[in-house]
Design an enzyme around this catalytic site. Sequence first.
Site, PDB file in Angstrom:
ATOM      1  N   VAL A  25      -2.134 -10.830   6.844  1.00 17.59           N
ATOM      2  CA  VAL A  25      -2.764 -11.615   8.166  1.00 17.59           C
ATOM      3  C   VAL A  25      -4.010 -12.205   7.824  1.00 17.59           C
ATOM      4  O   VAL A  25      -4.989 -11.405   7.824  1.00 17.59           O
ATOM      5  CB  VAL A  25      -2.641 -10.497   9.354  1.00 17.59           C
ATOM      6  CG1 VAL A  25      -3.255 -11.244  10.440  1.00 17.59           C
ATOM      7  CG2 VAL A  25      -1.481  -9.867   9.715  1.00 17.59           C
ATOM      8  N   GLY A  85      -8.165   1.764   0.918  1.00 18.31           N
ATOM      9  CA  GLY A  85      -8.847   0.477   0.492  1.00 18.31           C
ATOM     10  C   GLY A  85     -10.201   0.772  -0.317  1.00 18.31           C
ATOM     11  O   GLY A  85     -10.206  -0.127  -1.392  1.00 18.31           O
ATOM     12  N   HIS A 132      -1.126  29.899  11.951  1.00 16.84           N
ATOM     13  CA  HIS A 132      -1.380  29.642  13.204  1.00 16.84           C
ATOM     14  C   HIS A 132      -1.511  27.929  13.405  1.00 16.84           C
ATOM     15  O   HIS A 132      -2.179  27.433  12.587  1.00 16.84           O
ATOM     16  CB  HIS A 132      -2.687  30.362  13.726  1.00 16.84           C
ATOM     17  CG  HIS A 132      -2.640  31.828  13.736  1.00 16.84           C
ATOM     18  ND1 HIS A 132      -3.692  32.620  13.663  1.00 16.84           N
ATOM     19  CD2 HIS A 132      -1.581  32.594  13.953  1.00 16.84           C
ATOM     20  CE1 HIS A 132      -3.097  33.825  13.710  1.00 16.84           C
ATOM     21  NE2 HIS A 132      -1.918  33.658  13.880  1.00 16.84           N
ATOM     22  N   LYS A 142       0.826  -1.181  -0.056  1.00 18.17           N
ATOM     23  CA  LYS A 142      -0.024   0.098   0.012  1.00 18.17           C
ATOM     24  C   LYS A 142       0.797   1.392   0.077  1.00 18.17           C
ATOM     25  O   LYS A 142       2.088   1.306   0.576  1.00 18.17           O
ATOM     26  CB  LYS A 142      -0.862  -0.111   1.289  1.00 18.17           C
ATOM     27  CG  LYS A 142      -0.151  -0.140   2.643  1.00 18.17           C
ATOM     28  CD  LYS A 142      -1.127  -0.378   3.636  1.00 18.17           C
ATOM     29  CE  LYS A 142      -0.159  -0.764   5.029  1.00 18.17           C
ATOM     30  NZ  LYS A 142      -0.883  -1.051   5.927  1.00 18.17           N
TER      31      LYS A 142
END
Length: 1092
Positions: A111, A67, A751, A58
Amino acid sequence: MSAKAISEQTGKDFLYKFICTKAPIQNKFKYARLRQETDWDLLVQEHPWLQTERLVVKPDQLIKRRGKLGLVGVNLDLNGVKEWLKPRLGQETTVGRAKGVLKNFLIEPFVPHRQEEEFYVCIYAAREGDYVLFHHEGGIDVGDVDSKACKFLVEVDGKLSEQDISSHLLHHVPENRKSILASFIVGLFALYEELYFTYLEINPLVITDAGVFVLDMAAKIDATADYICKSKWGDVDFPPPFGREAYPEEAYIADLDAKSGASLKLTILNPKGRIWTMVAGGGASVVYSDTICDLGGVNELANYGEYSGAPSEQQTYDYAKTILSLMTREQHPEGKILIIGGSIANFTNVAATFKGIVRAIKDYQTPLQNHNVSIFVRRGGPNYQEGLRVMGEVGKTTGIPIYVFGTETHMTAIVGMALGHRTIPDQPPMAAHTANFLLNASGSPSTPAPSRTASFSDSKSEDANRAPMCLKHSIPQGKATTLFSRHTKSIIWGMQTRAVQGMLDFDYVCSRDEPSVSAMVYPFTGDHKQKFYWGHKEILIPVYKNMADALKKHPEVDVLINFASLRSAYDSTVETMSFSQIRTIAIIAEGIPEALTRRLIKMADEKGVTIIGPATVGGIKPGCYKIGNTGGMLDNILASKLYRPGSVAYVSRSGGMSNELNNIISRTTDGVYEGVAIGGDRYPGSTFMDHVLRYQDTPGVKMIVVLGEIGGTEEYKICSGIKEGRITKPVVIWCIGTCATMFASEVQFGHAGACANENSETAIAKNQALREIGAIVPRNFDELGEIIKTVYDDLVAKKVIVPAQEVPPPTVPMDYSWARELGLIRKPASFMTSICDERGQELIYAGMPITEIFKEDMGLGGVLGLLWFQRRLPKHACHFIEMCLMVTADHGPAVSGAHNTIVCARAGKDLISSLTSGLLTIGDRFGGALDAAAKQFSKAFDSSLIAMDFVNKMKKEGRLIMGIGHRVKSINNPDMRVQILKDFVKQNFPATPLLDYALEVEKITTSKKPNLILNVDGFIGVAMVDLLRNCGAFTREEADEYVEIGALNGIFVLGRSMGFIGHYLDQKRLKQGLYRHPWDDISYVLPEHMTM
């Protein structure tokens, strides 16, 4: 900017290194980073698991919802990863409105897991604490987590326990996963706090029987905490948002910013753009970008940036030349525009910064002309008239069209002129010079104080439109409605003498009875008194080493103005809040970590203390009190009529824009009643609503002006206050940052808090909501002054405001230093120098910058030439001088100078004392013969005396020939130092008439006695005369003058100092004790009658 996004790899590095949890985290540090130039063989060698495991690939470039965008390759082998990358790596793609090149990828092990094993967890910071979000369904289809997820607030300084997580967040989690999840989230939260994260999201977080897997992660850290976390963070790389390249010029300016106490920012939006900006001030830079985009210039806007905080002339030059270099690289058919804008500075010397810009314009004169660049300038503040004059002059001398305007012109009017929407005035009106404001036109030396104690407008006894008080929006309990009065007394933390003098001048011009500053605290010196002016006379203000002593001796003080640095501001503020007498604290420093600021806010709320800041210039209450540098110098105080109260109160984030509001309000109404700049940080100590409610409850305030900003949701509280009737006075409000939604990629403005994390935080959304609820919202900042005038005129027509007669203020003498800066006076200098100038950014020797000296490798001889002779000497001359220093460096411990140095060192004296003891022996008898020899030989040679006549003359007069004779060396045992120098001189000097003459004298003297040689002192003396007279760098008169004033002896003094220091260090290193001369080496010769 404080919260900065980090790459996924960096975030996981932090997590794997520092998380402390019982949960078994898997695949730690198991990822490979891939770029176009990556060598696959080396990558596989470094990560062998790439060949054995299924993989996920990725991009790691701050892209959201990868995704959903099809930017994640799942369950691939190594060849599959390579194939997947072919159409993506190095290719341009579009994400939302941003176009960018995919060039950084992350490869991780795949995984395998079930959908029900995916979870969502996120921690993010808010003013009130840190929110932990959890959802039992993670992954790419998680949807709107804000509405679906369970949320738990950990208040500031609160603790998060596993019990809290289980009972509030894990309702829908299987029992067998609750313990591991609770432990992991507790560890994650501890990591989040320890490493100063501001945002940390893991989606999905996968829990399987094998353990915990962190699949996708997004995070931001508080970059201002670098000084706290450096040892753990290391050198963090902050990638740019996707769609924007990281330019080396941005890195250069970031490096300048890091090395400077000022603020220097640069973001390149479109390097081919036509419109470039160089704006002073964080708030003003946003306003100019808004106006450019509002007038249709969004696609041509090339950059966003700002410089503020009083950068030096050199820093401004470096910043300006970077901009000019970028804008003159590519031609544009319509030519280019440079907008040099800014609000009215509070303390920056405009002339000094403009001189830096002018230098850059001169350097880039030809490229600017070739690219048909037009420059539009608008600025105000200290010495701005001189800055505008210099800028106008460079336009005339270079032929570059430069249009110059001051405070008489609306801040953003130059944008309309530059883009063809406004006519450029032929002769803009010139604002009065600084000095004009300090001349009392009334002829009265002072003004009766009672005439300016109340509001400038006549107040009605009752506010007819006052609505019943609503407890929901009341001022926090214990905090005062009135922060400042004519009797307010304060302590200043820090040695800020200029700010204190500005406060005292303001007090005096407001006809206060006493100064508003009671004392100063400065931990780095002992207790003492500091001198200041109170009108025409001098007064003493005590300075204390610690806050406790200061407050004990000054019980009347209830305000602290904290000028401490970002590193010590937190501790000094916490210490101060332990004293109950302090009710208001202004924190000036920018860059305090947000977590520390939130602790200060919590503590202040508990103690009923109002905090203004951090990252602020402060605030001002005309006729009463001002914080530090607020309102600028006295000319601006008088021009904006801040010496007496008006009817309009304002609140803004920006310090520079608050001064601009002073100018706008003074030109369109009867003036300012009170104004506060709450600061540009994400969590200011007090909010817009805090001050708006104070103004609502203050009878003297008739209308309220708010300058809001992109980022945060505080402005919506004003909406609620108006809707519920808590705020009934007219509120004119404009939120700056409307341009942000027009940019393709995220831009962090000047800022820290000026960044919208969701649509509701955009300036456009806020302005729309405020308009709909009944606030008075202009169409743009250009209209702000007109709208304020319209509302004010309406209040005058309704008799709500009854303008009072103007009363002139008393005169305040101008400081001598400032009068001289303005060119109003002149004074003869106490002494003059022509060899060195240390006042600029770079040290200069005789007109040559120190960087050039090193670049040209001039060496010590070259530096000596610049500092002693005010010119560059030929290379052979520089080398000869260095040789002289080397051969005269030392001549053993027995000579008088070295002996004295050694005796002194052994007596326990310091280096300077010992060196001085040795140097004091140098004279005609020891070492000082260089000058004498040069003078004697020169006089004889110039008088056309032949060598023999010169020797005979000196003998007849009973005088020694200086530079002739040696105790040890002789014609048969020559001094090799002289031989080395002689060989060099004969080979490299263009002419050596005086040396040749001295050698003739030596032949005569050595024929009488072999040790009457031309010694090293004599040789250097006559050779230096030849060098000065014949090297081509000096006239004959200049050469003789240097001999006459003792320059040659300086060579011996400088060279021998090296040896004396060596002897001193040698004695200290050998730990030699006190020297006592042995009695048997002393001949005691006493009168005979004394020995009997």
